[in-house]
Motif scaffolding. Structure first.
Motif, PDB file in Angstrom:
ATOM      1  N   ILE A  89       0.898  -1.051   0.115  1.00 47.81           N
ATOM      2  CA  ILE A  89      -0.013   0.054  -0.082  1.00 47.81           C
ATOM      3  C   ILE A  89       0.728   1.358  -0.018  1.00 47.81           C
ATOM      4  CG2 ILE A  89      -1.756   1.386   1.150  1.00 47.81           C
ATOM      5  CD1 ILE A  89      -2.694  -1.311   2.458  1.00 47.81           C
ATOM      6  N   TYR A  90       1.925   1.329   0.914  1.00 44.17           N
ATOM      7  CA  TYR A  90       2.477   2.457   0.934  1.00 44.17           C
ATOM      8  C   TYR A  90       3.604   2.774  -0.355  1.00 44.17           C
ATOM      9  CZ  TYR A  90       6.601   5.469   2.762  1.00 44.17           C
ATOM     10  OH  TYR A  90       7.372   6.252   3.054  1.00 44.17           O
ATOM     11  N   ASN A  91       3.965   1.629  -0.708  1.00 45.40           N
ATOM     12  CA  ASN A  91       4.856   1.838  -2.177  1.00 45.40           C
ATOM     13  C   ASN A  91       3.862   2.393  -3.460  1.00 45.40           C
ATOM     14  OD1 ASN A  91       7.597   1.557  -1.115  1.00 45.40           O
ATOM     15  ND2 ASN A  91       7.316  -0.508  -1.376  1.00 45.40           N
ATOM     16  N   LEU A  92       2.851   1.819  -3.285  1.00 45.59           N
ATOM     17  CA  LEU A  92       1.839   2.321  -4.391  1.00 45.59           C
ATOM     18  C   LEU A  92       1.542   3.726  -4.200  1.00 45.59           C
ATOM     19  CD1 LEU A  92       0.000   1.291  -6.992  1.00 45.59           C
ATOM     20  CD2 LEU A  92      -1.790   1.066  -5.233  1.00 45.59           C
ATOM     21  N   LEU A  93       1.156   4.175  -3.056  1.00 45.99           N
ATOM     22  CA  LEU A  93       0.903   5.488  -2.717  1.00 45.99           C
ATOM     23  C   LEU A  93       1.748   6.430  -3.052  1.00 45.99           C
ATOM     24  CD1 LEU A  93      -1.347   4.882   0.265  1.00 45.99           C
ATOM     25  CD2 LEU A  93      -2.239   5.454  -1.840  1.00 45.99           C
ATOM     26  N   ARG A  94       2.973   5.875  -2.582  1.00 43.07           N
ATOM     27  CA  ARG A  94       4.341   6.974  -2.808  1.00 43.07           C
ATOM     28  C   ARG A  94       4.689   7.032  -4.110  1.00 43.07           C
ATOM     29  NH1 ARG A  94       9.875   5.953  -3.017  1.00 43.07           N
ATOM     30  NH2 ARG A  94      11.260   7.291  -1.765  1.00 43.07           N
ATOM     31  N   THR A  95       4.512   5.988  -5.073  1.00 42.51           N
ATOM     32  CA  THR A  95       4.879   5.649  -6.302  1.00 42.51           C
ATOM     33  C   THR A  95       3.836   6.821  -7.232  1.00 42.51           C
ATOM     34  OG1 THR A  95       5.492   3.876  -6.452  1.00 42.51           O
ATOM     35  CG2 THR A  95       5.082   4.665  -8.510  1.00 42.51           C
ATOM     36  N   GLN A  96       2.629   6.710  -6.686  1.00 43.98           N
ATOM     37  CA  GLN A  96       1.612   7.598  -7.368  1.00 43.98           C
ATOM     38  C   GLN A  96       1.853   9.182  -7.082  1.00 43.98           C
ATOM     39  OE1 GLN A  96      -2.431   6.770  -7.232  1.00 43.98           O
ATOM     40  NE2 GLN A  96      -2.194   4.435  -8.109  1.00 43.98           N
ATOM     41  N   TYR A  97       2.302   9.375  -5.842  1.00 42.83           N
ATOM     42  CA  TYR A  97       2.545  10.898  -5.363  1.00 42.83           C
ATOM     43  C   TYR A  97       3.753  11.422  -6.283  1.00 42.83           C
ATOM     44  CZ  TYR A  97       2.737  14.728  -2.232  1.00 42.83           C
ATOM     45  OH  TYR A  97       2.819  15.882  -1.533  1.00 42.83           O
ATOM     46  N   LEU A  98       4.777  10.405  -6.354  1.00 42.81           N
ATOM     47  CA  LEU A  98       5.797  10.926  -6.791  1.00 42.81           C
ATOM     48  C   LEU A  98       5.873  11.323  -8.553  1.00 42.81           C
ATOM     49  CD1 LEU A  98       9.131  11.471  -6.955  1.00 42.81           C
ATOM     50  CD2 LEU A  98       9.310   9.048  -7.072  1.00 42.81           C
ATOM     51  N   PHE A  99       4.977  10.297  -9.064  1.00 41.04           N
ATOM     52  CA  PHE A  99       4.569  10.589 -10.408  1.00 41.04           C
ATOM     53  C   PHE A  99       4.025  11.818 -10.661  1.00 41.04           C
ATOM     54  CE2 PHE A  99       1.843   9.687 -14.175  1.00 41.04           C
ATOM     55  CZ  PHE A  99       2.964   9.507 -15.134  1.00 41.04           C
ATOM     56  N   ASN A 100       2.906  12.103  -9.874  1.00 43.18           N
ATOM     57  CA  ASN A 100       1.813  13.322  -9.873  1.00 43.18           C
ATOM     58  C   ASN A 100       2.598  14.458  -9.579  1.00 43.18           C
ATOM     59  OD1 ASN A 100      -0.271  14.943  -8.495  1.00 43.18           O
ATOM     60  ND2 ASN A 100      -1.252  13.709 -10.116  1.00 43.18           N
ATOM     61  N   LYS A 101       3.459  14.602  -8.372  1.00 42.95           N
ATOM     62  CA  LYS A 101       4.054  15.823  -7.850  1.00 42.95           C
ATOM     63  C   LYS A 101       5.651  16.104  -8.219  1.00 42.95           C
ATOM     64  CE  LYS A 101       0.334  16.133  -5.252  1.00 42.95           C
ATOM     65  NZ  LYS A 101      -0.831  17.339  -5.741  1.00 42.95           N
ATOM     66  N   GLN A 102       6.165  15.139  -8.881  1.00 41.85           N
ATOM     67  CA  GLN A 102       7.588  14.933  -9.272  1.00 41.85           C
ATOM     68  C   GLN A 102       8.411  15.310  -7.865  1.00 41.85           C
ATOM     69  OE1 GLN A 102       8.368  14.399 -12.337  1.00 41.85           O
ATOM     70  NE2 GLN A 102       6.084  13.804 -12.590  1.00 41.85           N
ATOM     71  N   THR A 103       7.808  15.038  -6.854  1.00 44.58           N
ATOM     72  CA  THR A 103       8.619  15.210  -5.757  1.00 44.58           C
ATOM     73  C   THR A 103       7.971  14.378  -4.436  1.00 44.58           C
ATOM     74  OG1 THR A 103       9.296  16.762  -4.188  1.00 44.58           O
ATOM     75  CG2 THR A 103       7.259  17.337  -4.877  1.00 44.58           C
ATOM     76  N   LEU A 104       8.567  13.963  -3.550  1.00 44.91           N
ATOM     77  CA  LEU A 104       7.855  13.450  -2.331  1.00 44.91           C
ATOM     78  C   LEU A 104       7.881  14.338  -1.152  1.00 44.91           C
ATOM     79  CD1 LEU A 104       9.862  10.009  -2.511  1.00 44.91           C
ATOM     80  CD2 LEU A 104       7.588  10.540  -2.825  1.00 44.91           C
ATOM     81  N   LYS A 105       8.135  15.588  -1.465  1.00 48.29           N
ATOM     82  CA  LYS A 105       7.907  16.742  -0.391  1.00 48.29           C
ATOM     83  C   LYS A 105       6.225  16.647  -0.111  1.00 48.29           C
ATOM     84  CE  LYS A 105       8.491  21.551   0.806  1.00 48.29           C
ATOM     85  NZ  LYS A 105       8.843  22.860   0.456  1.00 48.29           N
ATOM     86  N   GLY A 106       6.229  16.378   1.296  1.00 50.55           N
ATOM     87  CA  GLY A 106       4.908  16.611   1.652  1.00 50.55           C
ATOM     88  C   GLY A 106       3.931  15.257   1.604  1.00 50.55           C
ATOM     89  N   PHE A 107       4.656  14.251   1.162  1.00 53.25           N
ATOM     90  CA  PHE A 107       3.715  12.837   1.111  1.00 53.25           C
ATOM     91  C   PHE A 107       3.477  12.205   2.614  1.00 53.25           C
ATOM     92  CE2 PHE A 107       4.597   8.237   1.297  1.00 53.25           C
ATOM     93  CZ  PHE A 107       3.118   7.811   0.517  1.00 53.25           C
ATOM     94  N   LYS A 121      -3.229  -1.813   9.730  1.00 52.68           N
ATOM     95  CA  LYS A 121      -2.605  -2.496   8.850  1.00 52.68           C
ATOM     96  C   LYS A 121      -1.039  -1.323   8.891  1.00 52.68           C
ATOM     97  CE  LYS A 121      -5.925  -4.438   5.714  1.00 52.68           C
ATOM     98  NZ  LYS A 121      -5.726  -5.825   6.278  1.00 52.68           N
ATOM     99  N   ASN A 122       0.002  -2.480   8.506  1.00 54.41           N
ATOM    100  CA  ASN A 122       1.184  -1.850   8.328  1.00 54.41           C
ATOM    101  C   ASN A 122       1.339  -1.512   6.823  1.00 54.41           C
ATOM    102  OD1 ASN A 122       4.020  -1.753   7.612  1.00 54.41           O
ATOM    103  ND2 ASN A 122       4.660  -2.914   9.565  1.00 54.41           N
ATOM    104  N   LEU A 123       1.212  -0.288   6.351  1.00 57.76           N
ATOM    105  CA  LEU A 123       1.108   0.060   4.786  1.00 57.76           C
ATOM    106  C   LEU A 123       2.573  -0.513   4.494  1.00 57.76           C
ATOM    107  CD1 LEU A 123      -0.219   3.715   5.047  1.00 57.76           C
ATOM    108  CD2 LEU A 123      -1.416   1.665   5.121  1.00 57.76           C
ATOM    109  N   LYS A 124       3.685  -0.338   5.044  1.00 57.40           N
ATOM    110  CA  LYS A 124       4.720  -0.939   4.272  1.00 57.40           C
ATOM    111  C   LYS A 124       4.638  -2.448   4.034  1.00 57.40           C
ATOM    112  CE  LYS A 124       7.414   3.105   5.507  1.00 57.40           C
ATOM    113  NZ  LYS A 124       8.867   3.658   6.246  1.00 57.40           N
ATOM    114  N   LYS A 125       4.216  -3.117   4.589  1.00 55.17           N
ATOM    115  CA  LYS A 125       4.239  -4.603   4.641  1.00 55.17           C
ATOM    116  C   LYS A 125       2.906  -5.172   3.894  1.00 55.17           C
ATOM    117  CE  LYS A 125       7.614  -5.432   8.485  1.00 55.17           C
ATOM    118  NZ  LYS A 125       7.571  -6.187   9.472  1.00 55.17           N
ATOM    119  N   THR A 126       1.801  -4.560   3.851  1.00 55.67           N
ATOM    120  CA  THR A 126       0.710  -5.109   3.266  1.00 55.67           C
ATOM    121  C   THR A 126       0.645  -4.774   1.827  1.00 55.67           C
ATOM    122  OG1 THR A 126      -0.631  -4.351   5.341  1.00 55.67           O
ATOM    123  CG2 THR A 126      -1.787  -5.003   3.330  1.00 55.67           C
TER     124      THR A 126
END
Length: 234
Positions: A89-107, A121-126
């Motif tokens: 879950i975490y990596n999917l959200l992180r990837t979408q945020y980076l693709f959309n914003k071109q930065t991880l600032k504020g994620f 749930k543990n977002l990084k493991k689920t």
């Protein structure tokens, strides 16, 4: 922010899926993009998001040709099959945020603020693959809230869900709609959002049969537009 589709024609394997389609999505309105399965609704969506090339016609964003910068202001709430099942879950959200914003600032801050669905749930493991259909749709909903786009396309948001998850998704979409966003719901389940639409666009056999204000009985309006002659069950 207005999206306009003009005389759009799209073929897949030499078959015309969309034929001279015209549609317009104006700021702040709630649209139903309606049609039975296989009539071209999702194909139109993928053309708007530059996933498909098309044979002719134009798609513009505020009178300019759609580009990557415009797409950062639009969100596609996909069918579950479009999610990357091998990611957490975490990596999917992180990837979408980076693709959309071109930065991880504020994620991290946005994730902590908006995550009300997966507190246990543990977002990084689920992994996405471990989630039910309803939970996967909640992941997409969480991504949408984190990205905070101006225009949101919901592709069959309630398909294949049980009644409780279905109502939760509908309620969450209505909450998002109260924030002055443009909402487009692509569905063949006409009645589920019938009181939500300002306008409807009806597609049948690859062409737009109607675009205009939604009437109180959207189901009847839909059946009349596609010239349905069979028996209607309530």
């Amino acid at each position: 922010m207005e999206i306009k589709v003009t005389n759009l024609t799209k073929k897949i394997k030499n078959k015309k899926i969309l034929i001279d389609v015209n549609a317009i999505f104006k700021p702040g309105k709630h649209y139903g993009l309606l049609g039975n399965n296989g009539v071209g609704k999702t194909t139109l969506l993928k053309c708007i998001f530059n996933e498909y090339d098309y044979e002719s016609g134009t798609i513009t964003f505020d009178n300019q040709k759609m580009n990557e910068k415009n797409l950062s202001q639009i969100y596609y709430f996909p069918d579950n099959n479009d999610l990357q099942k091998h990611l957490s879950i975490y990596n999917l959200l992180r990837t979408q945020y980076l693709f959309n914003k071109q930065t991880l600032k504020g994620f991290e801050k946005k994730l902590n603020e908006e995550n009300i669905y997966f507190l246990q749930k543990n977002l990084k493991k689920t992994l996405i693959s471990s989630l039910s259909s309803g939970q996967q749709k909640l992941v997409s909903l969480l991504a949408c809230k984190i990205l905070n786009p101006k225009i949101i396309f919901f592709d069959e948001p309630t398909a294949n869900l049980d009644l409780s998850n279905k109502q939760m998704i509908i309620d969450e979409i209505k909450k998002i709609a109260n924030s002055d966003k443009t909402i487009i719901i692509i569905t063949h389940l006409v009645e589920e959002f019938s009181n939500f639409f300002n306008e409807i666009i009806i597609i049948d056999q690859g062409t737009v049969k109607f675009q205009g204000p939604a009437k109180p009985n959207v189901k009847q309006q839909f059946l009349e537009a596609i010239n349905y002659k069979g028996e209607v069950y309530e």
